[in-house]
Enzyme design. Sequence first.
Site, PDB file in Angstrom:
ATOM      1  N   ASP A 196      42.981  42.246  42.275  1.00  0.00           N
ATOM      2  CA  ASP A 196      42.280  42.490  43.534  1.00  0.00           C
ATOM      3  C   ASP A 196      42.460  41.314  44.480  1.00  0.00           C
ATOM      4  O   ASP A 196      42.640  41.490  45.682  1.00  0.00           O
ATOM      5  CB  ASP A 196      40.779  42.716  43.282  1.00  0.00           C
ATOM      6  CG  ASP A 196      40.496  44.127  42.779  1.00  0.00           C
ATOM      7  OD1 ASP A 196      41.426  44.948  42.787  1.00  0.00           O
ATOM      8  OD2 ASP A 196      39.347  44.392  42.367  1.00  0.00           O
ATOM      9  N   GLU A 197      42.430  40.105  43.937  1.00  0.00           N
ATOM     10  CA  GLU A 197      42.608  38.917  44.772  1.00  0.00           C
ATOM     11  C   GLU A 197      43.951  39.001  45.497  1.00  0.00           C
ATOM     12  O   GLU A 197      44.040  38.755  46.703  1.00  0.00           O
ATOM     13  CB  GLU A 197      42.541  37.652  43.901  1.00  0.00           C
ATOM     14  CG  GLU A 197      42.546  36.368  44.690  1.00  0.00           C
ATOM     15  CD  GLU A 197      42.484  35.132  43.801  1.00  0.00           C
ATOM     16  OE1 GLU A 197      42.396  35.274  42.558  1.00  0.00           O
ATOM     17  OE2 GLU A 197      42.530  34.017  44.356  1.00  0.00           O
ATOM     18  N   GLY A 198      45.008  39.379  44.767  1.00  0.00           N
ATOM     19  CA  GLY A 198      46.330  39.521  45.375  1.00  0.00           C
ATOM     20  C   GLY A 198      46.352  40.608  46.425  1.00  0.00           C
ATOM     21  O   GLY A 198      46.870  40.426  47.527  1.00  0.00           O
TER      22      GLY A 198
END
Length: 494
Positions: A167-169
């Site tokens: 999700d961060e990416g």
Amino acid sequence: MGFKLKDWHFGGALLVLAVFSLTALILSLVGINNVAQPVGKRYGMVFDAGSSHTSLFVYRWPADKENNTGLVSQAFSCHVNGSGISSYANHPPKAGDSLRECLNEAMMVIPPGQHRETPAYLGATAGMRLLRMENESLSNEVLKAVGETIQKYPVSFRGAQIISGEDEGAYGWITINYLLDSFTKYSAQDQDWIHPSSANILGALDLGGASTQISFVPAGHIADPAEAAQFRLYGFNYTIYTHSYLCYGQNEALQQVIGIIVNSSSAEEVSHPCYPTGYKELVRTVDLFSSPCTEKLGWPPSSRNVTLVGAGNATLCREAVKKIFSFSNCSHNDSCSFNGIYQPKVNGKFLAFSAYYYTFNFLNLTEGYPLATAEAAIETFCARTWNELKSSYSDEEERRLKNYCASANYILTLLLDGYGFDKDTWGNIAFRMKAADSEIGWSLGYMLNLTNMIPSENPRQLRGHEEGVWVASIFFIALSLAVCLILAVLHFLR
Ligand SMILES: *[C@@H]1O[C@H](CO)[C@@H](O)[C@H](O)[C@H]1NC(C)=O
Ligand SMILES: *[C@@H]1O[C@H](CO)[C@@H](O)[C@H](O)[C@H]1NC(C)=O
Ligand SMILES: *[C@@H]1O[C@H](CO)[C@@H](O)[C@H](O)[C@H]1NC(C)=O
Ligand SMILES: *[C@@H]1O[C@H](CO)[C@@H](O)[C@H](O)[C@H]1NC(C)=O
């Protein structure tokens, strides 16, 4: 000769009608202007709780256009003093206290009337992922403590959580393409929302302290569905490749390099090719091997102290850095980055931000130089002695200054040997901190997603409806005005 009284009445009535229509026309034109003007501002805040530090971002957007693209911008940012929240594992309430100063400042930036409707989020990344691996109850206590602090403020707290690397990416990828209007654009020529050519969609390269992310739209299909993420944004579908490498953020990667150097010798003094000549550092193996990222390298037989002695050699540094990667054992048809992870060939243009930017900015390498120029500059920098560096960059903290040679060589190795950029595709990477006046990171994409501000369908439908109503009403008003005037004129002439 002479008009009859009832003629005057009829003509007068037409005139009155004409004046009414004219007034209505003016009012509706004024009305259109009002619709186009921002009704007010809305605010949202996100804490980016990274492994080495926490930042608070306050975003602002026009209240009536929250679903359009590219309208949310950064109103304020604040650097929380001290280390990342995971470093307060031994005393969680202090993690909460550390946020107060920035929260107080944010309360002064956001108008008091808006406080209660301002959504507030805290997202924690790899530092907390590592703490959760070590001791889950401790990581939960830290999250609880920061949540309790934020809840003491009159904002709409929406939770403190650890976000996954994938999700961060994806959020970083959404942030840059949102800020640069790559998803959809209003074209004055076509009078419609259009999809800019897919060549304008940028890939995202994020380098944190404990993890690193790569996200992009590949040219072909994604062979391993576990590495794909799908979105429908503004009426278009996107399938991106995204992978997050835990322990390959800048700090953890450099600790791994030290771990391998220390383990390679039983001497009390060991040469570190990435540190500048004249620099010495004492490491205690107890501390060095306590992170889950270095644990796997294997504890040395007994705890000891080792002195690292800088050798300032870029070539040897690249070789030392390469040892933390494994380039064998690819079970995906040779299409791997490293450590057996599947990755399609890099495709299109990329923005490289966070630590990529900070390191390259310090080295003056963000202006798009060819790879050979960047490599030569890094080699020259690595050869400078510690004394020379300290006197040239007296404003720079020593804990950072000692690491630039190592970081730069880590970045080269990750991008070239890891992700597979080469001297031709190197030019597709832009090192940036900001886009459209907002800092680039995952936090904007995170807020946009959690507040549902990126609709899956195009704004076209909404707009078309509103505009249709306006056009129709103006047409009828203008028509009746014209009819009245013509009738009145004809009548008086008769
Ligand atoms: C996690 O930390 C708590 C508090 O320090 C401690 O009581 C517990 O034993 C730890 N758990 C593990 C699995 O280390
Ligand atoms: C970057 O450029 C500035 C200004 O020209 C200079 O002072 C500084 O020394 C340069 N930094 C490096 C690492 O070369
Ligand atoms: C954004 O939110 C939706 C739910 O509203 C979720 O399905 C989606 O996976 C989220 N996007 C990302 C990148 O996590
Ligand atoms: C934005 O979109 C959401 C649904 O995605 C909708 O509920 C909301 O009313 C929209 N807001 C505006 C101002 O159009």
